[in-house]
Design a protein around this motif. Sequence first.
Motif, PDB file in Angstrom:
ATOM      1  N   SER A 237     -66.943  48.401 -46.910  1.00  0.00           N
ATOM      2  CA  SER A 237     -66.178  49.338 -46.085  1.00  0.00           C
ATOM      3  C   SER A 237     -64.703  49.027 -46.266  1.00  0.00           C
ATOM      4  N   ALA A 238     -63.958  49.977 -46.783  1.00  0.00           N
ATOM      5  CA  ALA A 238     -62.500  49.841 -46.926  1.00  0.00           C
ATOM      6  C   ALA A 238     -62.109  48.524 -47.608  1.00  0.00           C
ATOM      7  N   GLY A 239     -62.800  48.191 -48.692  1.00  0.00           N
ATOM      8  CA  GLY A 239     -62.460  46.989 -49.448  1.00  0.00           C
ATOM      9  C   GLY A 239     -63.004  45.695 -48.881  1.00  0.00           C
ATOM     10  N   GLU A 240     -63.787  45.782 -47.816  1.00  0.00           N
ATOM     11  CA  GLU A 240     -64.406  44.591 -47.243  1.00  0.00           C
ATOM     12  C   GLU A 240     -65.906  44.613 -47.499  1.00  0.00           C
ATOM     13  N   VAL A 241     -66.475  43.422 -47.566  1.00  0.00           N
ATOM     14  CA  VAL A 241     -67.904  43.245 -47.824  1.00  0.00           C
ATOM     15  C   VAL A 241     -68.559  42.694 -46.563  1.00  0.00           C
ATOM     16  N   LEU A 242     -69.731  43.223 -46.249  1.00  0.00           N
ATOM     17  CA  LEU A 242     -70.512  42.721 -45.118  1.00  0.00           C
ATOM     18  C   LEU A 242     -71.319  41.515 -45.583  1.00  0.00           C
ATOM     19  N   LEU A 243     -71.048  40.366 -44.969  1.00  0.00           N
ATOM     20  CA  LEU A 243     -71.788  39.142 -45.266  1.00  0.00           C
ATOM     21  C   LEU A 243     -72.769  38.849 -44.147  1.00  0.00           C
ATOM     22  N   GLN A 244     -73.807  38.105 -44.499  1.00  0.00           N
ATOM     23  CA  GLN A 244     -74.729  37.587 -43.501  1.00  0.00           C
ATOM     24  C   GLN A 244     -74.829  36.082 -43.660  1.00  0.00           C
TER      25      GLN A 244
ATOM     26  N   LEU B  96     -76.408  29.298 -44.726  1.00  0.00           N
ATOM     27  CA  LEU B  96     -75.364  29.596 -45.701  1.00  0.00           C
ATOM     28  C   LEU B  96     -75.022  31.081 -45.675  1.00  0.00           C
ATOM     29  N   TRP B  97     -73.777  31.383 -46.004  1.00  0.00           N
ATOM     30  CA  TRP B  97     -73.320  32.769 -46.082  1.00  0.00           C
ATOM     31  C   TRP B  97     -73.787  33.391 -47.385  1.00  0.00           C
ATOM     32  N   ALA B  98     -74.244  34.632 -47.309  1.00  0.00           N
ATOM     33  CA  ALA B  98     -74.726  35.383 -48.472  1.00  0.00           C
ATOM     34  C   ALA B  98     -74.184  36.802 -48.393  1.00  0.00           C
ATOM     35  N   ASN B  99     -74.391  37.560 -49.475  1.00  0.00           N
ATOM     36  CA  ASN B  99     -74.029  38.973 -49.427  1.00  0.00           C
ATOM     37  C   ASN B  99     -74.940  39.677 -48.427  1.00  0.00           C
TER      38      ASN B  99
ATOM     39  N   ALA C  13     -67.222  50.823 -41.399  1.00  0.00           N
ATOM     40  CA  ALA C  13     -67.634  49.707 -40.544  1.00  0.00           C
ATOM     41  C   ALA C  13     -67.496  50.034 -39.060  1.00  0.00           C
ATOM     42  N   ARG C  14     -66.582  50.930 -38.731  1.00  0.00           N
ATOM     43  CA  ARG C  14     -66.374  51.293 -37.326  1.00  0.00           C
ATOM     44  C   ARG C  14     -67.475  52.204 -36.801  1.00  0.00           C
ATOM     45  N   ARG C  15     -68.266  52.772 -37.722  1.00  0.00           N
ATOM     46  CA  ARG C  15     -69.257  53.776 -37.307  1.00  0.00           C
ATOM     47  C   ARG C  15     -70.695  53.349 -37.545  1.00  0.00           C
ATOM     48  N   VAL C  16     -70.909  52.147 -38.015  1.00  0.00           N
ATOM     49  CA  VAL C  16     -72.283  51.673 -38.204  1.00  0.00           C
ATOM     50  C   VAL C  16     -72.602  50.626 -37.151  1.00  0.00           C
ATOM     51  N   THR C  17     -73.847  50.604 -36.764  1.00  0.00           N
ATOM     52  CA  THR C  17     -74.328  49.586 -35.835  1.00  0.00           C
ATOM     53  C   THR C  17     -75.234  48.653 -36.613  1.00  0.00           C
ATOM     54  N   ILE C  18     -74.842  47.411 -36.669  1.00  0.00           N
ATOM     55  CA  ILE C  18     -75.607  46.398 -37.401  1.00  0.00           C
ATOM     56  C   ILE C  18     -76.513  45.701 -36.400  1.00  0.00           C
ATOM     57  N   ARG C  19     -77.803  45.681 -36.714  1.00  0.00           N
ATOM     58  CA  ARG C  19     -78.797  45.050 -35.841  1.00  0.00           C
ATOM     59  C   ARG C  19     -79.599  44.045 -36.668  1.00  0.00           C
ATOM     60  N   PRO C  20     -79.041  42.874 -36.899  1.00  0.00           N
ATOM     61  CA  PRO C  20     -79.746  41.912 -37.750  1.00  0.00           C
ATOM     62  C   PRO C  20     -81.003  41.352 -37.090  1.00  0.00           C
ATOM     63  N   ASP C  21     -81.984  41.064 -37.923  1.00  0.00           N
ATOM     64  CA  ASP C  21     -83.207  40.388 -37.478  1.00  0.00           C
ATOM     65  C   ASP C  21     -82.858  38.905 -37.332  1.00  0.00           C
TER      66      ASP C  21
ATOM     67  N   VAL D 271     -81.204  36.516 -40.096  1.00  0.00           N
ATOM     68  CA  VAL D 271     -79.739  36.460 -40.081  1.00  0.00           C
ATOM     69  C   VAL D 271     -79.262  35.855 -38.764  1.00  0.00           C
ATOM     70  N   SER D 272     -78.427  34.817 -38.848  1.00  0.00           N
ATOM     71  CA  SER D 272     -77.907  34.219 -37.619  1.00  0.00           C
ATOM     72  C   SER D 272     -76.587  34.850 -37.180  1.00  0.00           C
ATOM     73  N   GLU D 273     -75.815  35.352 -38.130  1.00  0.00           N
ATOM     74  CA  GLU D 273     -74.584  36.070 -37.797  1.00  0.00           C
ATOM     75  C   GLU D 273     -74.150  36.889 -39.009  1.00  0.00           C
ATOM     76  N   HIS D 274     -73.184  37.772 -38.783  1.00  0.00           N
ATOM     77  CA  HIS D 274     -72.671  38.600 -39.867  1.00  0.00           C
ATOM     78  C   HIS D 274     -71.190  38.836 -39.630  1.00  0.00           C
ATOM     79  N   ARG D 275     -70.495  39.235 -40.710  1.00  0.00           N
ATOM     80  CA  ARG D 275     -69.066  39.526 -40.593  1.00  0.00           C
ATOM     81  C   ARG D 275     -68.605  40.332 -41.797  1.00  0.00           C
ATOM     82  N   TRP D 276     -67.501  41.044 -41.606  1.00  0.00           N
ATOM     83  CA  TRP D 276     -66.829  41.757 -42.687  1.00  0.00           C
ATOM     84  C   TRP D 276     -65.720  40.862 -43.205  1.00  0.00           C
ATOM     85  N   VAL D 277     -65.537  40.832 -44.516  1.00  0.00           N
ATOM     86  CA  VAL D 277     -64.480  40.004 -45.097  1.00  0.00           C
ATOM     87  C   VAL D 277     -63.930  40.699 -46.344  1.00  0.00           C
ATOM     88  N   SER D 278     -62.637  40.582 -46.526  1.00  0.00           N
ATOM     89  CA  SER D 278     -62.044  41.133 -47.746  1.00  0.00           C
ATOM     90  C   SER D 278     -62.475  40.278 -48.934  1.00  0.00           C
TER      91      SER D 278
END
Length: 182
Positions: free
Chosen positions: A39-46, A58-61, A122-130, A134-141
């Motif tokens: 989203s806008a040049g950022e990648v969603l990591l888990q 560990l962080w993954a794509n 990213a502002r319009r999606v709802t992320i619901r990790p299992d 997945v313990s956490e997620h984040r967007w990162v450039s």
Amino acid sequence: MDQRQITACDEDGRLYPIGKLDAHRRGVRHLAISVFVVSAGEVLLQRRAAGKYHSPGLWANTCCSHPDWGETLADCAHRRLAEEMGLRLTLRGAGIMDYRADVGGGLVENEHVHLFFAECDARRVTIRPDPDEVSEHRWVSVASLDREIDALPQAFTPWLRIYMARAEETGIAQLRCQRARR
């Protein structure tokens, strides 16, 4: 422990079923998918859940997995993105690459991986990790991710480090260029 049958592939490209854990213990080459949601040049990591049998914490794509025996790669990518992150997005193929990586505990990923990308707002999606996945997620450039991997590589899965190092093959290089143009 997961005893699913996944899809192994020999040197001649012939496919055959193999137990997931067996493939990792023996380092057998197998099919895999990796999804990058951007989203806008950022990648969603888990961050992989603590209960994962390899590479926990560990962080993954966005999403990685193995197609079940008889399952298509695209079906697997859609299924696992929904199961792991609760997302249903349009995916596009982004290439194929091979890698081999020690993932600890005597296990090896020897993957013939098909890469998929999905773009979203990213502002319009709802992320619901299992939480089992997945313990956490984040967007990162991509630039920040490059710096983080350089500073603390052990915080990231071997495959994400490989994908970033081989950015031309994974399509990540295009994100670097897109971000630079903005």
